[in-house]
Design an enzyme around this catalytic site. Structure first.
Site, mmCIF file in Angstrom:
data_model
loop_
_atom_site.group_PDB
_atom_site.id
_atom_site.type_symbol
_atom_site.label_atom_id
_atom_site.label_comp_id
_atom_site.label_asym_id
_atom_site.label_seq_id
_atom_site.Cartn_x
_atom_site.Cartn_y
_atom_site.Cartn_z
ATOM 1 N N ASN A 32 0.827 -1.215 0.000
ATOM 2 C CA ASN A 32 0.000 0.000 0.000
ATOM 3 C C ASN A 32 0.863 1.267 0.000
ATOM 4 O OD1 ASN A 32 0.931 0.239 2.584
ATOM 5 N ND2 ASN A 32 -1.067 0.206 3.585
ATOM 6 N N TYR A 140 3.224 -4.762 19.458
ATOM 7 C CA TYR A 140 3.814 -5.237 18.195
ATOM 8 C C TYR A 140 4.144 -6.726 18.289
ATOM 9 C CZ TYR A 140 7.381 -6.290 14.759
ATOM 10 O OH TYR A 140 8.101 -6.903 13.771
ATOM 11 N N ASN A 169 17.729 -9.095 14.488
ATOM 12 C CA ASN A 169 17.885 -7.713 14.006
ATOM 13 C C ASN A 169 18.338 -7.665 12.550
ATOM 14 O OD1 ASN A 169 17.868 -7.611 16.998
ATOM 15 N ND2 ASN A 169 18.037 -5.425 16.605
HETATM 16 N N1 UDP Z 1 19.640 1.919 20.048
HETATM 17 C C1 UDP Z 1 20.375 3.018 20.437
HETATM 18 N N2 UDP Z 1 20.286 4.173 19.679
HETATM 19 C C2 UDP Z 1 19.499 4.239 18.567
HETATM 20 C C3 UDP Z 1 18.755 3.106 18.178
HETATM 21 C C4 UDP Z 1 18.855 1.957 18.945
HETATM 22 O O1 UDP Z 1 21.081 3.005 21.449
HETATM 23 O O2 UDP Z 1 19.452 5.307 17.933
HETATM 24 C C5 UDP Z 1 19.737 0.668 20.822
HETATM 25 C C6 UDP Z 1 18.416 0.155 21.340
HETATM 26 O O3 UDP Z 1 18.088 0.713 22.575
HETATM 27 C C7 UDP Z 1 18.698 -1.360 21.422
HETATM 28 C C8 UDP Z 1 19.671 -1.599 20.273
HETATM 29 O O4 UDP Z 1 20.229 -0.323 19.958
HETATM 30 O O5 UDP Z 1 19.366 -1.624 22.620
HETATM 31 C C9 UDP Z 1 19.013 -2.165 19.026
HETATM 32 O O6 UDP Z 1 17.882 -1.351 18.732
HETATM 33 P P1 UDP Z 1 17.103 -1.469 17.347
HETATM 34 O O7 UDP Z 1 15.992 -0.459 17.386
HETATM 35 O O8 UDP Z 1 18.056 -1.375 16.204
HETATM 36 O O9 UDP Z 1 16.520 -2.942 17.344
HETATM 37 P P2 UDP Z 1 15.536 -3.713 18.362
HETATM 38 O O10 UDP Z 1 16.412 -4.737 19.013
HETATM 39 O O11 UDP Z 1 14.974 -2.714 19.314
HETATM 40 O O12 UDP Z 1 14.528 -4.312 17.472
#
Ligand code: UDP
Length: 323
Positions: A32, A140, A169
């Site tokens: 979409n 989610y 990830n």
């Molecule tokens: N994180 C961070 N700064 C950012 C984005 C993420 O310190 O700008 C940290 C976040 O708190 C987590 C890790 O990086 O500990 C991975 O986060 P991401 O959002 O990439 O993936 P998630 O595991 O949350 O799906």
């Protein structure tokens, strides 16, 4: 095989469409374009349609003669789901139900579903295998777990064969083919590190007092191209397996936020500046996959790409993104 890739204009979906095309499948992308990018649809036919609008779905599936569907349409920002649970459940659960009913009505009996490590919640072991308890911390994660449950029921009631792939990830890019990660807003670590290195602006680090070797969160980063290849293997698997199946997809290696920053500095030759922030709600200290089951059952071999390659590919993409 003739395959419908729902959500194929998104980050993972575009890499899946590419992989399926390279393996000689006939790909149709349905999206979409709410968060996906038309420019990311480079392999196969594109139809703009919405899983939330059943008649638009039916018009794609009717006469499409699809043998299988790969379903990646979802709202996927953890914090967004906490703020707007109705929206997330509606889109991720009702949207999937709409798709499943349309598949049933049009005789499509195979599905690969994009699931997530977020279904597990707070880990009870260093490495997570598929039988780990499932206590999602966010709407989610809960919405994805609900769909997995629906798929089990659909296998019994309607004979739907499915594979749920629980991504850890996803990172990296097939930058030479003009696709990569582009979210608005961007919440993920690797793109945020690279954007801040490019802009010379500070990176926010969420928490440094976790029970990990350096105090920052540990995650299992897996190259999006390796994820994509698992979808192709899952479709092969459905050729001779009925029922509902689920597999973790991770590299099995954990890297902290600081490890990622150091890797990005090494790969780019730039110095990061960091601002320490409060931990994000619902972030487990460590999430690392056991992907043994995917290896033995699907024949998936991860990782083909290590963290340096993941970051380098993402860096090349972010220096000159196509969208
Ligand atoms: N994180 C961070 N700064 C950012 C984005 C993420 O310190 O700008 C940290 C976040 O708190 C987590 C890790 O990086 O500990 C991975 O986060 P991401 O959002 O990439 O993936 P998630 O595991 O949350 O799906």
């Amino acid at each position: 095989m003739k395959i419908l890739v729902c959500g194929g204009a998104g980050y993972v979906g575009a890499h899946v469409a590419r992989e399926l095309h390279l393996r000689n499948h006939e790909v149709t992308v349905l999206d979409n374009l709410s968060t996906g990018h038309r420019q990311a649809v480079r392999w196969g036919r594109f139809v703009q349609a919405d899983v939330m609008v059943p008649p638009s779905l039916d018009s794609v599936l009717r006469g499409g003669a699809f043998e299988a569907v790969v379903h990646l349409c979802a709202l996927s920002i953890v914090s967004g789901s906490t703020a707007d649970p109705y929206g997330y459940y509606l889109n991720n659960v009702q949207g999937t139900l709409n798709l499943l009913r349309s598949m049933r009505d049009h005789g499509v009996g195979k599905l690969v579903f994009s699931s997530t490590a977020a279904i597990y919640g707070q880990p009870l072991s260093d490495v997570i295998s598929e039988d780990h308890p499932k206590n999602p911390l966010s709407p989610y994660g809960a919405s994805k777990l609900m769909v997995e449950r629906i798929l089990a029921d659909a296998a019994t009631a309607y004979g739907l064969s499915s594979v749920s792939l629980r991504y850890f990830n996803a990172a990296g890019a097939a930058y030479l083919d003009g696709i990569g990660e582009s979210h608005q807003p961007e919440t993920h670590l690797i793109p945020n590190v690279l954007r801040s290195l490019l802009a010379g602006s500070p990176l926010q680090v969420f928490g440094n007092q976790y029970a990990t070797p350096d105090g920052t969160c540990v995650r299992d980063y897996v190259h999006v191209r390796d994820l994509a290849s698992a979808h192709a293997l899952a479709l092969d698997y459905l050729g001779n397996h009925t029922g509902a199946h689920a597999f973790n997809l991770g590299s099995g290696a954990g890297f902290s936020v600081m490890d990622v920053i150091r890797t990005a500095e090494r790969v780019t030759g730039k110095r990061a500046s960091v601002i320490l922030r409060e931990p994000r709600a619902g972030d487990p200290a460590q999430l690392v996959a056991s992907s043994l089951l995917a290896q033995t059952e699907l024949g998936w071999h991860a990782p083909l790409h290590d963290l340096d390659e993941i970051v380098l590919g993402a860096w090349r993409w972010h220096q000159d993104p196509a969208y």
